[in-house]
Design a protein around this motif. Structure first.
Motif, PDB file in Angstrom:
ATOM      1  N   GLN A  77      -7.971 -15.056  24.112  1.00 25.79           N
ATOM      2  CA  GLN A  77      -7.822 -15.877  22.919  1.00 25.79           C
ATOM      3  C   GLN A  77      -7.512 -17.322  23.298  1.00 25.79           C
ATOM      4  O   GLN A  77      -8.035 -18.266  22.694  1.00 25.79           O
ATOM      5  N   GLU A  78      -6.693 -17.503  24.309  1.00 26.74           N
ATOM      6  CA  GLU A  78      -6.359 -18.851  24.772  1.00 26.74           C
ATOM      7  C   GLU A  78      -7.603 -19.574  25.270  1.00 26.74           C
ATOM      8  O   GLU A  78      -7.750 -20.788  25.072  1.00 26.74           O
ATOM      9  N   MET A  79      -8.512 -18.845  25.908  1.00 31.64           N
ATOM     10  CA  MET A  79      -9.750 -19.454  26.400  1.00 31.64           C
ATOM     11  C   MET A  79     -10.626 -19.970  25.249  1.00 31.64           C
ATOM     12  O   MET A  79     -11.330 -20.978  25.398  1.00 31.64           O
ATOM     13  N   LEU A  80     -10.577 -19.288  24.109  1.00 32.61           N
ATOM     14  CA  LEU A  80     -11.414 -19.693  22.981  1.00 32.61           C
ATOM     15  C   LEU A  80     -10.862 -20.903  22.233  1.00 32.61           C
ATOM     16  O   LEU A  80     -11.632 -21.657  21.620  1.00 32.61           O
ATOM     17  N   LEU A  81      -9.569 -21.088  22.262  1.00 36.29           N
ATOM     18  CA  LEU A  81      -8.952 -22.174  21.507  1.00 36.29           C
ATOM     19  C   LEU A  81      -9.250 -23.525  22.151  1.00 36.29           C
ATOM     20  O   LEU A  81      -9.157 -23.678  23.364  1.00 36.29           O
ATOM     21  N   TRP A  82      -9.623 -24.497  21.328  1.00 36.57           N
ATOM     22  CA  TRP A  82      -9.910 -25.842  21.827  1.00 36.57           C
ATOM     23  C   TRP A  82      -8.612 -26.550  22.198  1.00 36.57           C
ATOM     24  O   TRP A  82      -7.665 -26.605  21.390  1.00 36.57           O
ATOM     25  N   ALA A  83      -8.570 -27.109  23.391  1.00 36.22           N
ATOM     26  CA  ALA A  83      -7.374 -27.842  23.823  1.00 36.22           C
ATOM     27  C   ALA A  83      -7.185 -29.115  23.001  1.00 36.22           C
ATOM     28  O   ALA A  83      -6.070 -29.485  22.642  1.00 36.22           O
ATOM     29  N   LYS A  84      -8.308 -29.797  22.709  1.00 35.18           N
ATOM     30  CA  LYS A  84      -8.273 -31.015  21.900  1.00 35.18           C
ATOM     31  C   LYS A  84      -9.253 -30.847  20.752  1.00 35.18           C
ATOM     32  O   LYS A  84     -10.406 -31.288  20.836  1.00 35.18           O
ATOM     33  N   PRO A  85      -8.807 -30.206  19.678  1.00 32.04           N
ATOM     34  CA  PRO A  85      -9.744 -29.921  18.581  1.00 32.04           C
ATOM     35  C   PRO A  85     -10.203 -31.195  17.877  1.00 32.04           C
ATOM     36  O   PRO A  85      -9.434 -32.156  17.741  1.00 32.04           O
ATOM     37  N   PRO A  86     -11.454 -31.243  17.451  1.00 34.21           N
ATOM     38  CA  PRO A  86     -11.945 -32.387  16.670  1.00 34.21           C
ATOM     39  C   PRO A  86     -11.313 -32.404  15.288  1.00 34.21           C
ATOM     40  O   PRO A  86     -10.642 -31.443  14.876  1.00 34.21           O
ATOM     41  N   ARG A  87     -11.548 -33.475  14.567  1.00 32.87           N
ATOM     42  CA  ARG A  87     -10.933 -33.622  13.247  1.00 32.87           C
ATOM     43  C   ARG A  87     -11.449 -32.594  12.249  1.00 32.87           C
ATOM     44  O   ARG A  87     -10.722 -32.148  11.372  1.00 32.87           O
ATOM     45  N   SER A  88     -12.719 -32.253  12.382  1.00 30.80           N
ATOM     46  CA  SER A  88     -13.324 -31.333  11.417  1.00 30.80           C
ATOM     47  C   SER A  88     -14.491 -30.626  12.077  1.00 30.80           C
ATOM     48  O   SER A  88     -14.924 -30.984  13.180  1.00 30.80           O
ATOM     49  N   ALA A  89     -15.032 -29.626  11.373  1.00 33.16           N
ATOM     50  CA  ALA A  89     -16.192 -28.907  11.897  1.00 33.16           C
ATOM     51  C   ALA A  89     -17.390 -29.832  12.055  1.00 33.16           C
ATOM     52  O   ALA A  89     -18.197 -29.678  12.962  1.00 33.16           O
ATOM     53  N   GLY A  90     -17.488 -30.818  11.171  1.00 37.24           N
ATOM     54  CA  GLY A  90     -18.601 -31.752  11.243  1.00 37.24           C
ATOM     55  C   GLY A  90     -18.566 -32.627  12.474  1.00 37.24           C
ATOM     56  O   GLY A  90     -19.604 -33.149  12.896  1.00 37.24           O
ATOM     57  N   ALA A  91     -17.387 -32.809  13.066  1.00 38.88           N
ATOM     58  CA  ALA A  91     -17.255 -33.649  14.256  1.00 38.88           C
ATOM     59  C   ALA A  91     -17.272 -32.827  15.543  1.00 38.88           C
ATOM     60  O   ALA A  91     -17.110 -33.383  16.626  1.00 38.88           O
ATOM     61  N   ALA A  92     -17.471 -31.515  15.426  1.00 35.09           N
ATOM     62  CA  ALA A  92     -17.415 -30.639  16.601  1.00 35.09           C
ATOM     63  C   ALA A  92     -18.607 -30.869  17.518  1.00 35.09           C
ATOM     64  O   ALA A  92     -19.711 -31.157  17.077  1.00 35.09           O
ATOM     65  N   ARG A  93     -18.353 -30.741  18.812  1.00 33.61           N
ATOM     66  CA  ARG A  93     -19.405 -30.800  19.824  1.00 33.61           C
ATOM     67  C   ARG A  93     -19.661 -29.364  20.293  1.00 33.61           C
ATOM     68  O   ARG A  93     -18.889 -28.816  21.073  1.00 33.61           O
ATOM     69  N   TRP A  94     -20.736 -28.772  19.789  1.00 34.82           N
ATOM     70  CA  TRP A  94     -20.996 -27.365  20.040  1.00 34.82           C
ATOM     71  C   TRP A  94     -21.721 -27.169  21.369  1.00 34.82           C
ATOM     72  O   TRP A  94     -22.618 -27.922  21.736  1.00 34.82           O
ATOM     73  N   SER A  95     -21.355 -26.112  22.074  1.00 32.80           N
ATOM     74  CA  SER A  95     -22.065 -25.697  23.279  1.00 32.80           C
ATOM     75  C   SER A  95     -23.172 -24.727  22.884  1.00 32.80           C
ATOM     76  O   SER A  95     -23.261 -24.291  21.728  1.00 32.80           O
ATOM     77  N   LEU A  96     -24.015 -24.362  23.851  1.00 32.00           N
ATOM     78  CA  LEU A  96     -25.066 -23.382  23.565  1.00 32.00           C
ATOM     79  C   LEU A  96     -24.457 -22.055  23.126  1.00 32.00           C
ATOM     80  O   LEU A  96     -24.928 -21.427  22.173  1.00 32.00           O
ATOM     81  N   ALA A  97     -23.402 -21.627  23.798  1.00 32.73           N
ATOM     82  CA  ALA A  97     -22.750 -20.375  23.413  1.00 32.73           C
ATOM     83  C   ALA A  97     -22.200 -20.465  21.991  1.00 32.73           C
ATOM     84  O   ALA A  97     -22.240 -19.480  21.239  1.00 32.73           O
ATOM     85  N   ASP A  98     -21.701 -21.648  21.601  1.00 32.09           N
ATOM     86  CA  ASP A  98     -21.203 -21.839  20.238  1.00 32.09           C
ATOM     87  C   ASP A  98     -22.342 -21.723  19.226  1.00 32.09           C
ATOM     88  O   ASP A  98     -22.187 -21.111  18.159  1.00 32.09           O
ATOM     89  N   LEU A  99     -23.486 -22.330  19.542  1.00 32.82           N
ATOM     90  CA  LEU A  99     -24.619 -22.282  18.622  1.00 32.82           C
ATOM     91  C   LEU A  99     -25.095 -20.849  18.414  1.00 32.82           C
ATOM     92  O   LEU A  99     -25.523 -20.474  17.321  1.00 32.82           O
ATOM     93  N   VAL A 100     -25.024 -20.051  19.471  1.00 32.94           N
ATOM     94  CA  VAL A 100     -25.395 -18.635  19.337  1.00 32.94           C
ATOM     95  C   VAL A 100     -24.403 -17.923  18.418  1.00 32.94           C
ATOM     96  O   VAL A 100     -24.790 -17.079  17.592  1.00 32.94           O
ATOM     97  N   LEU A 101     -23.108 -18.255  18.541  1.00 37.75           N
ATOM     98  CA  LEU A 101     -22.113 -17.663  17.650  1.00 37.75           C
ATOM     99  C   LEU A 101     -22.327 -18.115  16.209  1.00 37.75           C
ATOM    100  O   LEU A 101     -22.186 -17.324  15.266  1.00 37.75           O
ATOM    101  N   LEU A 102     -22.679 -19.372  16.028  1.00 34.75           N
ATOM    102  CA  LEU A 102     -22.964 -19.869  14.679  1.00 34.75           C
ATOM    103  C   LEU A 102     -24.164 -19.149  14.081  1.00 34.75           C
ATOM    104  O   LEU A 102     -24.200 -18.863  12.878  1.00 34.75           O
ATOM    105  N   ASP A 103     -25.136 -18.839  14.926  1.00 34.77           N
ATOM    106  CA  ASP A 103     -26.299 -18.093  14.457  1.00 34.77           C
ATOM    107  C   ASP A 103     -25.908 -16.686  14.028  1.00 34.77           C
ATOM    108  O   ASP A 103     -26.426 -16.150  13.041  1.00 34.77           O
ATOM    109  N   GLU A 104     -24.981 -16.082  14.754  1.00 32.50           N
ATOM    110  CA  GLU A 104     -24.481 -14.753  14.389  1.00 32.50           C
ATOM    111  C   GLU A 104     -23.772 -14.809  13.034  1.00 32.50           C
ATOM    112  O   GLU A 104     -23.982 -13.935  12.170  1.00 32.50           O
TER     113      GLU A 104
END
Length: 699
Positions: free
Chosen positions: A422-449
């Protein structure tokens, strides 16, 4: 359209027969031009309406593309002569069907049932053939032919000189089709039934990529309407690979299939939750690719459905109708039990609540109809009540909350992920909002799910996925949900898996795809990689894939295998003097240094992954980062610094698999330029320990 006479290897180039075959080629070309002119003469002026006109225009344009004639590409490459007992007919086999003015076939499409014996017939099982003929061409001109008698039993033909020449023909440019050289075991896979999902486990040089592409072409031919309507998708590991294979299907007259990388697939052609803008450590990406993430996301989405804690009151006229919490709970439970997507069930909740109101109206003596039902479902109290119980969700916001809200993540991941995970998944420096997030390829696959949990993903008729051994469980699920009512052709080699999240077995991969009954076929006969080269690379197999059968080179040519400690430019010298493409494969970290060396030496080159997409693979010399070498082939390959290639990966096992990929890209010659070789390749090469000067092993 038969040509009479039989020919032994000694008189296969008999001038009379050769002239007759050239005349048939010229006549076929004229008939193809006539067919194209016929299509060009048609238009949509007779269409009944503008919709029909647009459909007809698109159909005619597609047909014109299919009838395109490249004078450098032979219209036919083979011929079959049936035995007298089954009619004695002869058919020329080519890339597309061509008929004369009377409708008789001049050339038969290689995908037609009548063409099957060309690929599969043998002396022990002639399939009704008396003879098989192969043709030799140079720049579209017929230069000769070679006959193989299939009657009288006896041993099979040892080899075909024309077949070998076609396989070994030097080239520069993207991958070409292998329609003239398809082998029997490949043809079986190409023509497998559309309903069957197939995994092709193929060693280097066995033609698995070609099998997948030709299977797509075959299915488009055999099931044209269904596949055109529902779609065919080709999925590759990166954009360079897709550009490398881009010409294969068009050369076969097929332009219907769409191509995409996994990243392009899950970003939904740019209309997604954000662009791919971030990279992350391999352990984090591996965790995000774990199949447990599917359950985590399912819990996260459905946790938003609330429990009713107050009565729904619906004013209508002078009456006030009430839906108690117990009945609201039943409505929620009923929707969840129907296995609907989140958004579909959410849309039905107001109608389910309105139904409870109508039941009360009927009990009171009213006779409400569908219009009343619709009006109650649209009433503000009902809509507000339903929205509070079943809120609207956006995929990016759900994932953003998981990565930023430690308390909620712990609740959702209870019993599924460890505290450390769970600690690995949490962002150390979270962006202000979802709209400002910088997604990785693995994140985009999760968003697709998540998107699929909300709304069902449309299914296509068939997917061909290449280099699939490198896909994570979650990536495989992304492919699987796009083929829920279709089938897949999965291409890969477990020995070439170079991602930390790669599949460990094809059985696991099929389970993640939702096709557990899929068939796995292993190809081990190598037609492209020379024997000495594949034997040398196979020294790595005990360390990277001990359970796989080693590939077997079936070409007579052993190829050239050379070892040198010379600088890169000197190591390239011999290859650059030979015809065909040259690939210089280097560790990714060495690219700046090698670019400088090539530039200083005045050598023109194109860099894979950087070159303009219109010119990539069109240079005589391609500079190839080791990370992009997979799936590519070159006539001559120089692999520089194998030890650094291994060291450039997160772990040694992955590095050795990366090296195995790089060593197996050559069709004719391989130069290994090194300052010391990995221990797994052994202390000696094929001919002994390389001296400081060049040592060469060849046929």
């Amino acid at each position: 359209m038969s040509i009479d006479g039989t020919h032994s290897p000694d008189d296969r180039d008999d001038p009379d027969d050769l002239d007759a075959e050239r005349a048939h080629l010229a006549a076929s070309r004229q008939d193809l031009a006539r067919m194209r002119q016929r299509v060009e003469s048609l238009d949509s002026s007779t269409a009944g309406n503008w919709v029909s006109a647009e459909i007809l225009d698109a159909t005619l344009a597609r047909r014109l593309e299919q009838l395109a004639d490249d004078p450098d590409v032979p219209l036919f490459f083979g011929r079959i002569d049936r035995a007298a007992a089954v009619g004695g007919e002869s058919f020329h086999i080519g890339r597309r069907h061509i008929s004369d003015s009377a409708g008789d076939p001049m050339v038969v499409d290689w995908r037609a049932p009548v063409s099957v014996p060309f690929y599969r017939a043998s002396r022990t099982e002639p399939m009704g053939l008396a003879r098989r003929r192969r043709y030799g061409f140079s720049h579209g001109e017929l230069t000769g032919f070679e006959d193989e008698s299939l009657t009288g039993g006896g041993p099979e033909q040892e080899h075909s000189a024309l077949l070998e020449a076609e396989i070994e023909r030097p080239r520069v440019g993207p991958m070409r089709d292998i329609v003239a050289t398809i082998q029997p075991e490949q043809d079986v896979l190409v023509r497998a039934d559309l309903s069957q999902t197939i995994v092709v486990q193929g060693a280097p040089g066995t033609g698995k990529t070609a099998v997948g592409l030709h299977r797509a072409a075959y299915l488009l031919y055999a099931h044209r309407d269904q596949l055109t309507r529902r779609g065919v998708l080709i999925v590759g590991p990166n954009a360079s690979f897709l550009r490398y294979i881009r010409d294969v299907l068009p050369a076969l007259g097929e332009i219907e299939a769409k191509q995409a990388t996994i990243a392009e697939l899950v970003t939904r052609n740019g209309q997604s939750h954000g662009a791919l803008r971030a990279e992350e450590p391999a352990p984090v990406a591996t965790l995000k690719g774990d199949v447990r993430m599917a359950e985590l996301l399912h819990r996260a989405v459905w946790s938003h459905v609330g429990e009713p804690d107050e009565t729904l009151v619906v004013p209508r006229g002078s009456r006030r109708w009430r839906v108690p919490t117990s009945e609201a709970h039943e409505a929620l439970a009923g929707l969840r039990a129907n296995d609907l997507r989140y958004a579909a069930a959410r849309a039905l909740l107001p109608r389910a609540l309105a139904h409870r109101v109508l039941v009360q109206m009927e009990r009171s003596g009213d006779s409400p109809d569908d219009r009343v039902h619709d009006a109650v479902a649209r009433a503000k109290p009902v809509k507000d009540y339903a929205a509070a119980l079943w809120p609207d969700l956006k995929p990016a916001k759900v994932l953003f909350r998981l990565f930023t809200d430690a308390t909620w993540l712990a609740e959702i991941a209870d019993g599924l992920l460890s505290d450390a995970e769970q600690e690995m998944l949490l962002w150390a420096k979270p962006p202000r909002s979802a709209g400002a997030a910088r997604w990785s390829l693995a994140d985009l696959v999760l968003l697709d799910e998540i998107t699929d949990l909300l709304d069902r993903t449309p299914s296509v008729a068939h997917i061909v996925a290449d280099e699939a051994q490198d896909l994570s469980a979650m990536m495989l699920r992304a492919l699987g949900r796009r083929s829920t009512t279709g089938s897949l052709t999965i291409l890969g080699d477990l020995a070439q898996a170079t991602t930390p999240w790669a599949s460990s077995s094809w059985a696991d991969a099929l389970a993640h795809l939702g096709k557990p009954d899929g068939h796995v076929e292993q190809l081990t006969r190598g037609f492209r990689v020379p024997a000495d080269v594949i034997a040398y690379a196979a020294r790595l197999l005990p360390h990277i894939a001990p359970d796989l059968e080693p590939p077997v080179a079936v070409r007579r040519a052993r190829g050239d295998l050379t070892f040198t400690t010379s600088p890169v430019v000197e190591a390239l010298a011999a290859a650059l003097e030979r015809p065909g493409s040259v690939g210089l494969i280097v560790p990714d970290a060495s690219l700046p240094e090698v670019r400088a060396e090539l530039t200083e030496a005045g050598l023109a080159y194109a860099e894979i992954g950087v070159a303009d997409e219109e010119t990539e693979f069109d240079a005589h010399l391609d500079l190839v980062p080791a990370s992009l070498a997979k799936g590519l082939e070159f006539d001559h390959v120089v692999v520089s610094d194998p030890t650094a290639i291994v060291a450039g990966e997160p772990d040694r096992g992955t590095g050795l698999r990366r090296l195995y990929v790089c060593l197996t890209r050559a069709v004719t010659s391989l130069v290994v330029r090194h300052d010391g070789l990995p221990d797994e390749l052994g202390p000696e090469e094929l001919g002994g320990v390389p001296e400081p000067v060049d040592a060469k092993v060849s046929a």
